[in-house]
Design a protein around this motif. Structure first.
Motif, PDB file in Angstrom:
ATOM      1  N   ALA A 173       0.853  -1.190   0.000  1.00 53.29           N
ATOM      2  CA  ALA A 173       0.000   0.000   0.000  1.00 53.29           C
ATOM      3  C   ALA A 173       0.888   1.239   0.000  1.00 53.29           C
ATOM      4  N   GLU A 174       0.258   2.401  -0.251  1.00 58.26           N
ATOM      5  CA  GLU A 174       0.981   3.651  -0.083  1.00 58.26           C
ATOM      6  C   GLU A 174       1.396   3.771   1.388  1.00 58.26           C
ATOM      7  N   PRO A 175       2.487   4.490   1.657  1.00 56.41           N
ATOM      8  CA  PRO A 175       3.045   4.501   3.015  1.00 56.41           C
ATOM      9  C   PRO A 175       2.041   4.836   4.115  1.00 56.41           C
ATOM     10  N   GLU A 176       1.167   5.822   3.899  1.00 54.84           N
ATOM     11  CA  GLU A 176       0.224   6.217   4.948  1.00 54.84           C
ATOM     12  C   GLU A 176      -0.719   5.061   5.301  1.00 54.84           C
ATOM     13  N   GLU A 177      -1.207   4.368   4.277  1.00 57.46           N
ATOM     14  CA  GLU A 177      -2.093   3.231   4.515  1.00 57.46           C
ATOM     15  C   GLU A 177      -1.322   2.052   5.101  1.00 57.46           C
ATOM     16  N   LEU A 178      -0.090   1.877   4.656  1.00 52.36           N
ATOM     17  CA  LEU A 178       0.728   0.784   5.157  1.00 52.36           C
ATOM     18  C   LEU A 178       0.972   0.922   6.653  1.00 52.36           C
ATOM     19  N   VAL A 179       1.204   2.126   7.108  1.00 51.06           N
ATOM     20  CA  VAL A 179       1.397   2.371   8.547  1.00 51.06           C
ATOM     21  C   VAL A 179       0.174   1.905   9.327  1.00 51.06           C
ATOM     22  N   LYS A 180      -1.010   2.212   8.842  1.00 51.45           N
ATOM     23  CA  LYS A 180      -2.234   1.805   9.541  1.00 51.45           C
ATOM     24  C   LYS A 180      -2.367   0.288   9.578  1.00 51.45           C
ATOM     25  N   LEU A 181      -2.069  -0.362   8.464  1.00 47.56           N
ATOM     26  CA  LEU A 181      -2.184  -1.814   8.402  1.00 47.56           C
ATOM     27  C   LEU A 181      -1.203  -2.498   9.360  1.00 47.56           C
ATOM     28  N   LEU A 182       0.016  -2.010   9.391  1.00 45.49           N
ATOM     29  CA  LEU A 182       1.042  -2.657  10.218  1.00 45.49           C
ATOM     30  C   LEU A 182       0.804  -2.435  11.705  1.00 45.49           C
ATOM     31  N   ARG A 183       0.169  -1.325  12.057  1.00 46.86           N
ATOM     32  CA  ARG A 183      -0.168  -1.082  13.465  1.00 46.86           C
ATOM     33  C   ARG A 183      -1.098  -2.174  13.999  1.00 46.86           C
ATOM     34  N   ASP A 184      -1.897  -2.754  13.120  1.00 46.77           N
ATOM     35  CA  ASP A 184      -2.877  -3.751  13.542  1.00 46.77           C
ATOM     36  C   ASP A 184      -2.323  -5.166  13.537  1.00 46.77           C
ATOM     37  N   ASP A 185      -1.079  -5.343  13.107  1.00 39.28           N
ATOM     38  CA  ASP A 185      -0.465  -6.669  13.089  1.00 39.28           C
ATOM     39  C   ASP A 185       0.112  -6.959  14.473  1.00 39.28           C
ATOM     40  N   GLU A 186      -0.569  -7.819  15.235  1.00 42.57           N
ATOM     41  CA  GLU A 186      -0.215  -8.041  16.637  1.00 42.57           C
ATOM     42  C   GLU A 186       1.145  -8.711  16.794  1.00 42.57           C
ATOM     43  N   ALA A 187       1.524  -9.565  15.863  1.00 41.62           N
ATOM     44  CA  ALA A 187       2.816 -10.246  15.980  1.00 41.62           C
ATOM     45  C   ALA A 187       3.968  -9.285  15.715  1.00 41.62           C
ATOM     46  N   ILE A 188       3.818  -8.425  14.713  1.00 38.20           N
ATOM     47  CA  ILE A 188       4.865  -7.431  14.458  1.00 38.20           C
ATOM     48  C   ILE A 188       5.056  -6.543  15.685  1.00 38.20           C
ATOM     49  N   GLN A 189       3.955  -6.132  16.286  1.00 38.16           N
ATOM     50  CA  GLN A 189       4.057  -5.283  17.467  1.00 38.16           C
ATOM     51  C   GLN A 189       4.729  -6.009  18.630  1.00 38.16           C
ATOM     52  N   ALA A 190       4.521  -7.327  18.731  1.00 41.48           N
ATOM     53  CA  ALA A 190       5.077  -8.091  19.853  1.00 41.48           C
ATOM     54  C   ALA A 190       6.552  -8.418  19.667  1.00 41.48           C
ATOM     55  N   ALA A 191       7.012  -8.496  18.421  1.00 42.70           N
ATOM     56  CA  ALA A 191       8.392  -8.890  18.139  1.00 42.70           C
ATOM     57  C   ALA A 191       9.339  -7.705  18.256  1.00 42.70           C
ATOM     58  N   ASP A 192      10.604  -7.999  18.531  1.00 42.96           N
ATOM     59  CA  ASP A 192      11.616  -6.934  18.566  1.00 42.96           C
ATOM     60  C   ASP A 192      12.343  -6.807  17.234  1.00 42.96           C
ATOM     61  N   THR A 193      12.169  -7.792  16.338  1.00 39.08           N
ATOM     62  CA  THR A 193      12.869  -7.802  15.057  1.00 39.08           C
ATOM     63  C   THR A 193      11.879  -8.154  13.948  1.00 39.08           C
ATOM     64  N   LEU A 194      11.929  -7.400  12.856  1.00 39.05           N
ATOM     65  CA  LEU A 194      11.085  -7.647  11.692  1.00 39.05           C
ATOM     66  C   LEU A 194      11.993  -7.965  10.508  1.00 39.05           C
TER      67      LEU A 194
END
Length: 340
Positions: A288-309
């Motif tokens: 997605a475009e960066p602004e939309e991508l930021v919103k999508l990734l905020r909702d990814d619970e595993a990404i938020q829980a991990a220290d490394t992507l």
């Protein structure tokens, strides 16, 4: 802060549309991309290992070469199939690569994935013990590997050696102090995540895992990470463990990005079977475009829980384009999420 690395499968194809048409292309371009990624501020260069395929394999020469050309970026795997490995010889290779890189090796190991050939590990000279499965053998190899990485002597010295020995039992050389704490287990289930925690390994969770609850991948992974950290705490380990998740993420910043990945805007998780026995959930791509991508990734619970992507990359599109993809994430997405 979140560490951000790239994960390359190292595909090559003789197709005219591929910029990686041979194994030599993949190896040289992997080194060049790691150098470029370090200059951009990327934290890690990771490589998948597949045998009998037109993909990256034999990781230690590549990791050592990258270690010699770089000075800061972490170098690692995601993952080495331990069914194929001689733990002692692997410890020698890993120790050498880690010393060349001055302690930057982050080595991901696992039971491996569905193969190109039937029982390929047998062709490498490895057979499960009576009553073992191939997965049991992979875990046994891993435990032996971890033990020798600790650096304790275990081999009886020859009373008439070619060269003088130090006193006591001999260990695997070269030994790299601290490497034992930088081994990761690529876990496809909650049970193996707990097993990895009990052994004091770090955790890698991929873009697929066993579908154990029917929930979206990111929710299942978040619960897997929580189970891992709880088991790690209960095991009494004092070192802070690390956790990575892998994702296909593309910031659409120009027409070429949209031509390559615009079709992934509406990507969703998929469910399928592995080895005809295991139901697995395959994670969606994010495009997605960066602004939309930021919103999508905020909702990814595993990404938020991990220290490394770890960002999976389309390596056949070449070094320059993949560097562009990484720079787009670092510039337009990571700061908005508080990762930079």
């Amino acid at each position: 802060m979140k560490k951000i690395g790239f994960l390359s499968f190292g595909h090559w194809s003789p197709s005219e549309h591929s910029q990686a048409r041979s194994a030599a292309d993949v190896l040289h371009q992997s080194i060049d991309l790691a150098v470029a990624a370090e200059e951009l501020g990327v934290d890690g260069a990771y490589f998948r290992v597949h045998h009998f395929a037109r993909q990256a394999a034999s990781p230690f020469p590549l990791l050592a070469a990258i270690g010699a050309r770089t000075s800061e970026i972490e170098i690692g795997t995601g993952v080495i199939d331990m069914r194929y490995e001689n733990p002692l010889y692997m410890a020698e290779d890993a120790g050498a690569a880690d010393l060349i890189s001055a302690g930057r090796l982050q080595l991901g190991v696992s039971r491996g994935s569905p193969e190109q050939v039937i029982d390929g590990w047998r062709l490498f000279g490895h057979n499960p013990a009576p009553g073992e499965t191939d997965a049991d053998m992979a875990r046994r190899h891993t435990e032996a590997f971890l033990k020798v990485l600790g650096g304790e002597g275990f081999a009886q010295p020859n009373p008439r050696p070619m060269f003088p020995n130090p006193p006591g039992l001999l260990r695997i050389e070269p030994h790299s102090e601290g490497l034992r704490d930088r081994i990761w287990w690529g876990s496809g289930s909650n049970a193996t995540a707990v097993w990895a925690a009990e052994l004091g390994m770090n955790l890698q969770s991929s873009t697929l895992k066993d579908d154990e609850t029917g929930e979206p991948l990111h929710v299942q992974q978040r619960k897997q990470i929580e189970a891992y950290r709880e088991a790690y705490r209960k095991a009494g380990h004092t070192r802070q463990p690390r956790v990575s998740v892998s994702r296909s993420i593309f910031a659409l910043t120009d027409d070429l990005d949209r031509a390559y990945f615009g079709r992934d805007r509406n990507s969703r998780d998929q469910v399928g079977m592995l080895d005809d026995t295991t139901r697995a959930v395959f994670g969606r791509s994010y495009a997605a475009e960066p602004e939309e991508l930021v919103k999508l990734l905020r909702d990814d619970e595993a990404i938020q829980a991990a220290d490394t992507l770890l960002l999976t990359i389309p390596n056949q599109l070449g070094v320059d384009y993949n560097a562009h993809l990484l720079e787009s994430i670092l510039t337009h997405v990571a700061p908005e999420l508080g990762w930079r």
